[in-house]
Design a protein around this motif. Sequence first.
Motif, PDB file in Angstrom:
ATOM      1  N   ILE A 549       0.845  -1.185   0.000  1.00 25.87           N
ATOM      2  CA  ILE A 549       0.000   0.000   0.000  1.00 25.87           C
ATOM      3  C   ILE A 549       0.886   1.243   0.000  1.00 25.87           C
ATOM      4  O   ILE A 549       1.828   1.364   0.761  1.00 25.87           O
ATOM      5  CB  ILE A 549      -0.912  -0.003   1.242  1.00 25.87           C
ATOM      6  CG1 ILE A 549      -1.829  -1.226   1.188  1.00 25.87           C
ATOM      7  CG2 ILE A 549      -1.722   1.273   1.323  1.00 25.87           C
ATOM      8  CD1 ILE A 549      -2.703  -1.296  -0.038  1.00 25.87           C
ATOM      9  N   GLY A 550       0.583   2.180  -0.882  1.00 24.69           N
ATOM     10  CA  GLY A 550       1.367   3.396  -0.961  1.00 24.69           C
ATOM     11  C   GLY A 550       2.621   3.265  -1.796  1.00 24.69           C
ATOM     12  O   GLY A 550       3.338   4.237  -1.993  1.00 24.69           O
ATOM     13  N   ASP A 551       2.901   2.054  -2.284  1.00 25.85           N
ATOM     14  CA  ASP A 551       4.086   1.848  -3.100  1.00 25.85           C
ATOM     15  C   ASP A 551       3.796   2.312  -4.520  1.00 25.85           C
ATOM     16  O   ASP A 551       2.934   1.767  -5.199  1.00 25.85           O
ATOM     17  CB  ASP A 551       4.444   0.356  -3.082  1.00 25.85           C
ATOM     18  CG  ASP A 551       5.642   0.040  -3.957  1.00 25.85           C
ATOM     19  OD1 ASP A 551       6.343   0.990  -4.332  1.00 25.85           O
ATOM     20  OD2 ASP A 551       5.852  -1.148  -4.228  1.00 25.85           O
ATOM     21  N   ARG A 552       4.534   3.294  -4.980  1.00 24.54           N
ATOM     22  CA  ARG A 552       4.278   3.819  -6.325  1.00 24.54           C
ATOM     23  C   ARG A 552       4.757   2.848  -7.391  1.00 24.54           C
ATOM     24  O   ARG A 552       4.469   3.019  -8.565  1.00 24.54           O
ATOM     25  CB  ARG A 552       4.965   5.176  -6.519  1.00 24.54           C
ATOM     26  CG  ARG A 552       4.677   6.210  -5.449  1.00 24.54           C
ATOM     27  CD  ARG A 552       3.254   6.194  -4.930  1.00 24.54           C
ATOM     28  NE  ARG A 552       2.254   6.400  -5.957  1.00 24.54           N
ATOM     29  CZ  ARG A 552       0.956   6.247  -5.784  1.00 24.54           C
ATOM     30  NH1 ARG A 552       0.504   5.862  -4.607  1.00 24.54           N
ATOM     31  NH2 ARG A 552       0.118   6.454  -6.762  1.00 24.54           N
ATOM     32  N   THR A 553       5.508   1.845  -7.013  1.00 22.29           N
ATOM     33  CA  THR A 553       5.949   0.839  -7.974  1.00 22.29           C
ATOM     34  C   THR A 553       5.207  -0.468  -7.700  1.00 22.29           C
ATOM     35  O   THR A 553       5.779  -1.543  -7.737  1.00 22.29           O
ATOM     36  CB  THR A 553       7.462   0.619  -7.872  1.00 22.29           C
ATOM     37  OG1 THR A 553       7.793   0.287  -6.519  1.00 22.29           O
ATOM     38  CG2 THR A 553       8.221   1.859  -8.277  1.00 22.29           C
ATOM     39  N   ARG A 554       3.919  -0.359  -7.426  1.00 23.27           N
ATOM     40  CA  ARG A 554       3.118  -1.516  -7.050  1.00 23.27           C
ATOM     41  C   ARG A 554       2.977  -2.502  -8.211  1.00 23.27           C
ATOM     42  O   ARG A 554       3.231  -2.179  -9.362  1.00 23.27           O
ATOM     43  CB  ARG A 554       1.731  -1.071  -6.589  1.00 23.27           C
ATOM     44  CG  ARG A 554       0.942  -0.386  -7.697  1.00 23.27           C
ATOM     45  CD  ARG A 554      -0.366   0.195  -7.184  1.00 23.27           C
ATOM     46  NE  ARG A 554      -1.119   0.826  -8.252  1.00 23.27           N
ATOM     47  CZ  ARG A 554      -0.925   2.071  -8.668  1.00 23.27           C
ATOM     48  NH1 ARG A 554      -0.002   2.815  -8.090  1.00 23.27           N
ATOM     49  NH2 ARG A 554      -1.640   2.574  -9.641  1.00 23.27           N
ATOM     50  N   SER A 555       2.514  -3.705  -7.902  1.00 26.53           N
ATOM     51  CA  SER A 555       2.290  -4.741  -8.893  1.00 26.53           C
ATOM     52  C   SER A 555       0.848  -4.702  -9.378  1.00 26.53           C
ATOM     53  O   SER A 555      -0.081  -4.615  -8.577  1.00 26.53           O
ATOM     54  CB  SER A 555       2.583  -6.115  -8.290  1.00 26.53           C
ATOM     55  OG  SER A 555       3.900  -6.179  -7.805  1.00 26.53           O
ATOM     56  N   THR A 556       0.676  -4.760 -10.679  1.00 25.68           N
ATOM     57  CA  THR A 556      -0.656  -4.831 -11.279  1.00 25.68           C
ATOM     58  C   THR A 556      -0.592  -5.812 -12.441  1.00 25.68           C
ATOM     59  O   THR A 556       0.484  -6.157 -12.928  1.00 25.68           O
ATOM     60  CB  THR A 556      -1.133  -3.459 -11.787  1.00 25.68           C
ATOM     61  OG1 THR A 556      -0.170  -2.949 -12.720  1.00 25.68           O
ATOM     62  CG2 THR A 556      -1.277  -2.469 -10.634  1.00 25.68           C
ATOM     63  N   ALA A 557      -1.757  -6.252 -12.901  1.00 32.12           N
ATOM     64  CA  ALA A 557      -1.793  -7.225 -13.983  1.00 32.12           C
ATOM     65  C   ALA A 557      -3.081  -7.091 -14.780  1.00 32.12           C
ATOM     66  O   ALA A 557      -4.136  -6.740 -14.238  1.00 32.12           O
ATOM     67  CB  ALA A 557      -1.659  -8.639 -13.426  1.00 32.12           C
ATOM     68  N   ARG A 558      -2.993  -7.392 -16.083  1.00 30.75           N
ATOM     69  CA  ARG A 558      -4.152  -7.464 -16.981  1.00 30.75           C
ATOM     70  C   ARG A 558      -4.029  -8.738 -17.803  1.00 30.75           C
ATOM     71  O   ARG A 558      -2.928  -9.118 -18.200  1.00 30.75           O
ATOM     72  CB  ARG A 558      -4.210  -6.261 -17.919  1.00 30.75           C
ATOM     73  CG  ARG A 558      -4.503  -4.935 -17.257  1.00 30.75           C
ATOM     74  CD  ARG A 558      -4.646  -3.844 -18.320  1.00 30.75           C
ATOM     75  NE  ARG A 558      -5.019  -2.564 -17.743  1.00 30.75           N
ATOM     76  CZ  ARG A 558      -4.160  -1.652 -17.322  1.00 30.75           C
ATOM     77  NH1 ARG A 558      -2.865  -1.904 -17.407  1.00 30.75           N
ATOM     78  NH2 ARG A 558      -4.580  -0.514 -16.819  1.00 30.75           N
ATOM     79  N   ALA A 559      -5.160  -9.365 -18.076  1.00 34.23           N
ATOM     80  CA  ALA A 559      -5.162 -10.585 -18.874  1.00 34.23           C
ATOM     81  C   ALA A 559      -6.295 -10.553 -19.884  1.00 34.23           C
ATOM     82  O   ALA A 559      -7.374 -10.004 -19.611  1.00 34.23           O
ATOM     83  CB  ALA A 559      -5.291 -11.815 -17.980  1.00 34.23           C
ATOM     84  N   THR A 560      -6.054 -11.141 -21.043  1.00 35.70           N
ATOM     85  CA  THR A 560      -7.080 -11.302 -22.068  1.00 35.70           C
ATOM     86  C   THR A 560      -7.058 -12.740 -22.545  1.00 35.70           C
ATOM     87  O   THR A 560      -6.030 -13.428 -22.467  1.00 35.70           O
ATOM     88  CB  THR A 560      -6.838 -10.370 -23.270  1.00 35.70           C
ATOM     89  OG1 THR A 560      -5.532 -10.645 -23.819  1.00 35.70           O
ATOM     90  CG2 THR A 560      -6.906  -8.916 -22.844  1.00 35.70           C
ATOM     91  N   ALA A 561      -8.197 -13.194 -23.045  1.00 32.63           N
ATOM     92  CA  ALA A 561      -8.298 -14.553 -23.570  1.00 32.63           C
ATOM     93  C   ALA A 561      -9.271 -14.569 -24.733  1.00 32.63           C
ATOM     94  O   ALA A 561     -10.319 -13.908 -24.697  1.00 32.63           O
ATOM     95  CB  ALA A 561      -8.736 -15.524 -22.484  1.00 32.63           C
ATOM     96  N   ILE A 562      -8.920 -15.306 -25.768  1.00 27.59           N
ATOM     97  CA  ILE A 562      -9.792 -15.509 -26.930  1.00 27.59           C
ATOM     98  C   ILE A 562      -9.770 -16.993 -27.243  1.00 27.59           C
ATOM     99  O   ILE A 562      -8.698 -17.603 -27.326  1.00 27.59           O
ATOM    100  CB  ILE A 562      -9.308 -14.715 -28.160  1.00 27.59           C
ATOM    101  CG1 ILE A 562      -9.272 -13.220 -27.844  1.00 27.59           C
ATOM    102  CG2 ILE A 562     -10.199 -14.984 -29.360  1.00 27.59           C
ATOM    103  CD1 ILE A 562      -8.668 -12.395 -28.956  1.00 27.59           C
ATOM    104  N   GLY A 563     -10.963 -17.578 -27.422  1.00 30.83           N
ATOM    105  CA  GLY A 563     -11.009 -19.009 -27.681  1.00 30.83           C
ATOM    106  C   GLY A 563     -12.198 -19.418 -28.510  1.00 30.83           C
ATOM    107  O   GLY A 563     -13.150 -18.658 -28.695  1.00 30.83           O
TER     108      GLY A 563
END
Length: 758
Positions: A549-563
Amino acid sequence: MHARLLAGISFAALVLAGQASAADKSATWQAQIGDTASVQTQAKGGAGVTIAVIDTGLVSTNSEVSGRVAGGSACAAVTFTCSNGYYDDNGHGTAVAAIAAGKYTSTIYNSMSGVAPAATILSDKSLNASGSGYDSDIANGIRKAADNGAQVINLSLTFTPTTAVINAINYAASKNVVLVWAGGNGATNFNGGATTSGLTAAAAARLLFVGSVGATNTVSTFSNKPGTGKVSAGTTSTTYANLWLMANGENIVAPGIQFGSSVYASWSGTSMAAPEVTGAVALLEATWPILRTNGTATTVLLKSATDLGAKGVDATYGSGLLNLAAAFQPIGTTTVTTATGTQTNLTLSGGVMVTSSAIGEATPLRQALSGYTIFDSFSRNFSADLSHLVATVSSDSLMALPSEPTRPVASARTYFTGGGWAAAATTRPLNFAEGVWGDGLAAGPGEGDLAARLMGQRERGLTAMTLVDARGDVMSVSRGGGSTSAFAEAFWGADSAAADQAGRLQASTVLMGLAQGGYATSVGANLGGRVRLAAGWTETDQQYGVGLIGDRTRSTARATAIGANVAVTSGWRLGATWSSLSESNGLLGATYDGAGLLALGDHRDSRAISLTSTLGLGGGRSLIADAAWVSTSGATAGGGLVRDVSPLTARAFGLALAQDDAFRAGDRLSLGVRKPLRVTSGQLSLATTTVDDQGLPHTAFETVSLVPSGDETDLDLAYAAPLGPDATVAAQLSLRSDAGNVAGRNGAALRLGVTSRF
């Protein structure tokens, strides 16, 4: 100028070991310098260091020093003739040498040995049988000692800062020699309070004066005090107090060769305190050669001394009492050498990496960090356990069921005339950490609670909406929850056995499962009855991420899928899915501070190809297989301990058998075997630093595998049955081997639930 040695002001012969009246010579030191034996072991007894004793000579056959007397030992006197070379015809020199470097024996007198029992002793006889000599004798002894490889010189004699002596001190200091001088036994101020001039800065940095205390660490009645006098070195000056240490100088047991070749005596005087400090210098420089190179051994002792007054300004105790145990601990700021070769403050550099099940407990990395080299403010290397920089998920979390967490849900479903339905649901707040690792992550104290704080304590309530039309087309949107089950329904069709099992096996949805907790949407549509297409998108909470919390270099993620899946025969459908995962300060679910010591790259991209098959076996039975192969890009890590991370490969697969109408109409019994996501190849390059025989650091890179120690296998038995038209009961038993891909971590979980419609 005439110099008189500072002989012990009192001594008594100890004829028989059993009649000793004083404590053995090292026991008196132990109270003031801690666990001497432990320090001696660490320093290998001072082996490799030469201690020069400028004194009345040495009896080289004495049991304390025999076999360790340097070949360069000689008579250094210029004003008198030594009839027997450097042979001690007084006793003082042999006693001083034994206190500094007497060997270990098991007798009552020296059961704890001299301070540096493995050091080499160089004797330069500069005082005659009566303990007298001139400044020219002392100066010549200092020069000869420096030329013959001495690293520290002990001078248990009167400090006479004549031109000859000052020049000799400067000469020795230019060769990185430390000089330890007894403070004197006149019960007055050192050097009469006069300023010592003419020293170089290097000499002032390598000079120590020593006063005496007794068993209660009170200044001895005979000991001189530093007073307010000064040492002048070029344009700078410092007080004697800043170069002054106290050590025990009362009733020290050492050889008394004047009473017999194997007799010991009880000695008192600053002459006895000085060699204790000399031995301490030898132990320090034997352990850390960089102290000799940088000329900082004396500063280490002064900084680590036990304060007996106002440290460095006290006119009685100077910088305090010799504390060798403290001198062997890190002093000041501790640092590590990064992959770019810079020094980083260890106490300020955070960045705990939280592992994911894909890499297990990161055991090889934890092992590589368990004995990591750190440095203190004096460039001394220490071994430290930095494995705490890798935080692992708690046992409770790893034992959680592999499917998405179940919570009390408020939901509503509306059926349309002509087919289709719409549903909305909400639940208590869900964070990304709980979505990935299970409810146990944030519940209760211990590791789980820690991991929850690290992985995202800012919770969001789940809001989800699903729309299914008469053709079976699906659209769902949600925020704050999981996305894998929603995509499985979009891919196979809502309420289908294939969707139910694919949601449990989580191979085709494996990358989407690493980016949950934020917004998500999935759509699926039938094309002509034989082909079904699906697409999904999901992300972590982009405002708060999954890092600190408060870390400006925090971890984030996005994912997409097509099938898409296609009906190969009337009972067999075959599907394929392409999915991608984009992580910021993350690696297959592991998270870290992008500016921390264990950063693994600012941005990582993963791709997965999955194949899924559902085969109708007749009689309401179906077989579902799901497998995914994942590749993750390599990265240059940045300014922490990791230089780079190689490309990674991983896999996940599972097989499930489902039986509809197993015991009653509308029920479903399923048995699944699952191998969750596991890295199969990949490594990182970890900076590791060693020091050479000069104490200079050299950094290399160690290849550390990211393949986990275990290979998880899950056995999942589930049953669901209707309880009338408005309720459903469900039970699920899960057995896990090597849970979280951690070898030997096994467990079981049972989940029961009831869904009611009203």
